[in-house]
Write a protein that holds these residues in place. Structure first.
Motif, PDB file in Angstrom:
ATOM      1  N   VAL A  40       0.880  -1.167   0.000  1.00 38.45           N
ATOM      2  CA  VAL A  40       0.000   0.000   0.000  1.00 38.45           C
ATOM      3  C   VAL A  40       0.915   1.214   0.000  1.00 38.45           C
ATOM      4  O   VAL A  40       1.655   1.453   0.958  1.00 38.45           O
ATOM      5  CB  VAL A  40      -0.921   0.022   1.238  1.00 38.45           C
ATOM      6  N   LYS A  41       0.892   1.969  -1.082  1.00 37.60           N
ATOM      7  CA  LYS A  41       1.844   3.068  -1.241  1.00 37.60           C
ATOM      8  C   LYS A  41       1.133   4.374  -1.570  1.00 37.60           C
ATOM      9  O   LYS A  41       0.133   4.392  -2.301  1.00 37.60           O
ATOM     10  CB  LYS A  41       2.853   2.741  -2.352  1.00 37.60           C
ATOM     11  N   LEU A  42       1.685   5.444  -1.033  1.00 34.59           N
ATOM     12  CA  LEU A  42       1.276   6.789  -1.419  1.00 34.59           C
ATOM     13  C   LEU A  42       2.167   7.244  -2.562  1.00 34.59           C
ATOM     14  O   LEU A  42       3.397   7.099  -2.500  1.00 34.59           O
ATOM     15  CB  LEU A  42       1.410   7.750  -0.234  1.00 34.59           C
ATOM     16  N   VAL A  43       1.547   7.773  -3.613  1.00 35.37           N
ATOM     17  CA  VAL A  43       2.287   8.147  -4.819  1.00 35.37           C
ATOM     18  C   VAL A  43       2.302   9.672  -4.922  1.00 35.37           C
ATOM     19  O   VAL A  43       1.256  10.327  -4.887  1.00 35.37           O
ATOM     20  CB  VAL A  43       1.639   7.538  -6.077  1.00 35.37           C
ATOM     21  N   ASN A  44       3.504  10.218  -5.052  1.00 40.92           N
ATOM     22  CA  ASN A  44       3.679  11.652  -5.234  1.00 40.92           C
ATOM     23  C   ASN A  44       4.628  11.858  -6.405  1.00 40.92           C
ATOM     24  O   ASN A  44       5.844  11.770  -6.258  1.00 40.92           O
ATOM     25  CB  ASN A  44       4.240  12.290  -3.963  1.00 40.92           C
TER      26      ASN A  44
END
Length: 652
Positions: free
Chosen positions: A140-144
């Motif tokens: 589960v990753k936050l993408v920026n």
């Protein structure tokens, strides 16, 4: 002045004494409770207006999905990566997000599994199942931009909370979340997803198959009710771009329009597919004699099918080697076109069965588009499944064994859900009657319309219906998960559907009801109305205070018992007219229709509005018959839900 006041006091005193000496009726009706003006518990505000419309500052968040999925049919497994684009349009910053992990229901450790009774049948699961379903999250990753960081999250049953290092800013803040996962498809997933075994291959009906955003709204904040089986879904709107990779022998259908038919179809199938887009008659794209032929698919090991759908709240799909596939054009308002399709195994083929599925699909969508609001998507797919009936945007799953009127009924019902809750996005998990009941109501009109009433059925007699108002029934205004499973059919489907029918046919009339109902649909299309928004909308557009109706039919389990109690003649002379006395003996009230017959055989009717019960348990009215009455019947056509027929008739 004093004399006038004395006369007034005397008059009131006389009226009070007259009321005191009236004989007791034995009625259980409290008109103050039913007609009290204390109905709405809050005033309109900038988000939800007092007239039932979205307010000038109404907002809702948006969730769009890009999904890349692979079906492994030998393992019954879906492996996928979902990239979620979430927009916070609310006026609040969000320090965390909540997502739904509905597949986690299908595990023997889930809360929903614990609710399944140990004996007997349940639509929502088997207490003896040891199936280890649920999502297996790889990351589960936050993408920026080009940077991806591991997100902090916890999983609680069918919910996941993602905790943010920096709160998502209000009024337009955007966030991208990427989740890699897999899960095993349950054989029978609460009658909403599953696998049907057929002679030429399994049919995979795939739903609740990706992590989905919970709704954050102005009513409850985060809506995190767990998925327990009975309560369906409450979802945000957004755009979907979905790639599904499956073995090349399979036909794949999905919620959205197929974007790459030239890559996944043979030249012959493509030609038929394009011809169906212009045909009012059903065109076979893949016939039953082609199902087992290897050359009916492009010669690759796997094929990737790409689907897109805009401004939708969900996405579902189906895949199988066994599919017969046919299609026909949908003719929509303002010259727009769509494509109705059906996929089904050879076991379901036949003119009395799924051979008419596309005809039913097309007719259903065209009817609802004409009556209420235009169908918003291009394609509409009916899938033969082991799911008895379940709806998703642009695709539905219906029982593979359904035939004739049964297949029409389930097809019409599931596509009717396009309007409730796919367009009008109510909270099914809390207010299931707002989608099932509203849909049941419009289904009745649609069935009467279809093919000159081919499948039109006689209306059920509402008199004495124990399951609708009896001691084992419950109020409609409950969550589906808080109802007895045996009552769900009545409380979510039949009773609220019947209530709207009553409102249309007997209370408001077709013109006022249809105007108000269509305005409600238009106002709340692709938004999130509550029951109170619906009540306000209907009342304002129709110009009626209907609190008594909502109290009786929706909020409480009130019963109706109208009775004829006495017949007399003015001064004992039939030529001067008859005085008919009626009583409202239970807590619900309705308008009154009385039919009378004279000794010479003449008949007549008297209709009285519900307002006669605003301050009375009993009522006496006069009719000028000129002769003796032979019989008087209240509600002669059995329109209203009277629980006791024994007191409905007076006979000479």
């Amino acid at each position: 002045m004093k004399k006038s006041l004395l006369i007034l006091i005397t008059a009131f005193t006389s009226m009070e004494l007259m009321a005191q000496v009236q004989p007791a009726t034995g009625s259980g009706f409290d008109y103050h409770a039913l007609f009290s003006p204390l109905f709405y518990t809050y005033n309109g505000n900038e988000y939800r207006a007092a007239n039932g419309e979205p307010g000038p500052a109404y907002w809702q968040n948006k969730a769009s999905y890009r999904i890349d999925a692979v079906l492994n049919d030998s393992k019954n497994e879906v492996t996928a990566t979902v990239t979620l684009d979430y927009t916070n349009n609310s006026p609040q910053e969000l320090p965390y997000l909540w997502l739904q992990l509905d597949q986690n229901l299908f595990n023997d450790t889930s809360r929903g599994h614990a609710k399944i009774p140990a004996t007997g049948h349940s639509r929502y699961g088997d207490a003896n199942s040891e199936f280890k379903g649920g999502f297996r999250l790889q990351s589960v990753k936050l993408v920026n931009g080009q940077t991806q960081t591991n997100a902090s999250y916890i999983i609680t049953d069918t919910r996941m909370q993602v905790r943010l290092d920096k709160p998502l800013v209000p009024k337009g803040g955007e966030l991208k979340l990427k989740i890699a996962y897999s899960y095993t498809i349950p054989q029978y997933g609460a009658d909403r997803t599953g696998i049907l075994n057929t002679a030429n291959g399994d049919i995979f009906s795939v739903a609740q198959w990706y992590p989905r955003m919970c709704v954050f709204d102005d009513i409850r904040g985060w809506n995190t009710d767990p998925y327990l089986g009975a309560g369906e879904f409450y979802l945000e709107y957004g755009d979907f771009d979905v790639n599904i990779t499956a073995p090349s022998g399979m036909i794949v259908v999905g919620s959205g329009e197929l974007q790459n038919p030239e890559e996944v179809l043979t030249a012959q199938q493509l030609q038929r597919y394009n011809r169906a887009k212009e045909s009012d008659k059903t065109v076979i794209i893949r016939g039953k004699d082609e199902v087992t032929k290897a050359k009916t698919q492009p010669g690759k090991q796997t094929l990737t099918w790409n689907f897109k759908i805009a401004n939708a709240r969900d996405f579902a799909w189906a895949a199988s080697r066994s599919f017969i596939w046919d299609a026909a054009r949908i003719n929509l308002p303002e010259g727009k076109k769509g494509l109705a399709m059906s996929v089904y195994p050879v076991e379901s083929d036949g003119k009395g069965a799924w051979g008419r599925s596309t005809e039913y699909t097309r007719a259903s969508i065209e009817n609802y588009s004409k009556r209420w609001l235009a169908y918003p998507y291009y394609s509409a797919v009916n899938v033969a499944s082991n799911v008895g009936g379940m709806e998703y945007p642009g695709i539905v799953f219906c029982g593979a064994r359904a035939t004739g009127s049964g297949l029409w009924g389930v097809t019409d019902h599931e596509f009717g859900h396009t309007w409730f809750p796919m367009i009008v996005g109510s909270n099914e998990r809390r207010y299931g009657w707002m989608d099932e009941g509203f849909n049941t109501f419009i289904n009745g009109i649609s069935t009467a319309d279809f093919n000159n009433g081919e499948y039109k059925q006689r209306k059920r007699d509402p008199h004495g219906i124990g399951y609708m108002f009896g001691p084992q029934s419950e109020p409609v205004y409950n969550t589906p998960d808080a109802m007895k499973e045996r009552n769900i059919g009545n409380l979510l489907y039949y009773k609220p559907g019947y209530a709207l029918e009553l409102l249309r046919d007997q209370i408001l009339g077709h013109d006022r009801f249809d105007y108000a109902f269509k305005k409600y649909i238009r106002d709340w299309a692709y938004k999130h109305p509550t029951p109170w928004d619906f009540f306000r909308s209907m009342e304002n557009s129709a110009g009626e205070d209907l609190a008594w109706f909502w109290k009786g039919m929706i909020l409480n389990n009130y019963a109706l018992d109208q009775a004829v109690t006495n017949v007399e003649y003015v001064n004992g002379d039939p030529k001067q007219g008859a005085l008919i006395s009626i009583e409202n003996a239970a807590q619900m009230a309705m308008p009154v229709v009385v039919e009378y017959t004279t000794v010479s055989g003449k008949t007549g009717r008297k209709t009285l509005p519900v307002e006669i019960w605003q301050n009375n348990n009993s009522w006496t009215f006069k009719i000028n018959t000129g002769e003796v009455l032979n019989k008087v019947v209240i509600d002669p056509d059995h329109i209203f839900p009277d629980v006791d027929n024994s007191n409905n008739t007076w006979a000479k």
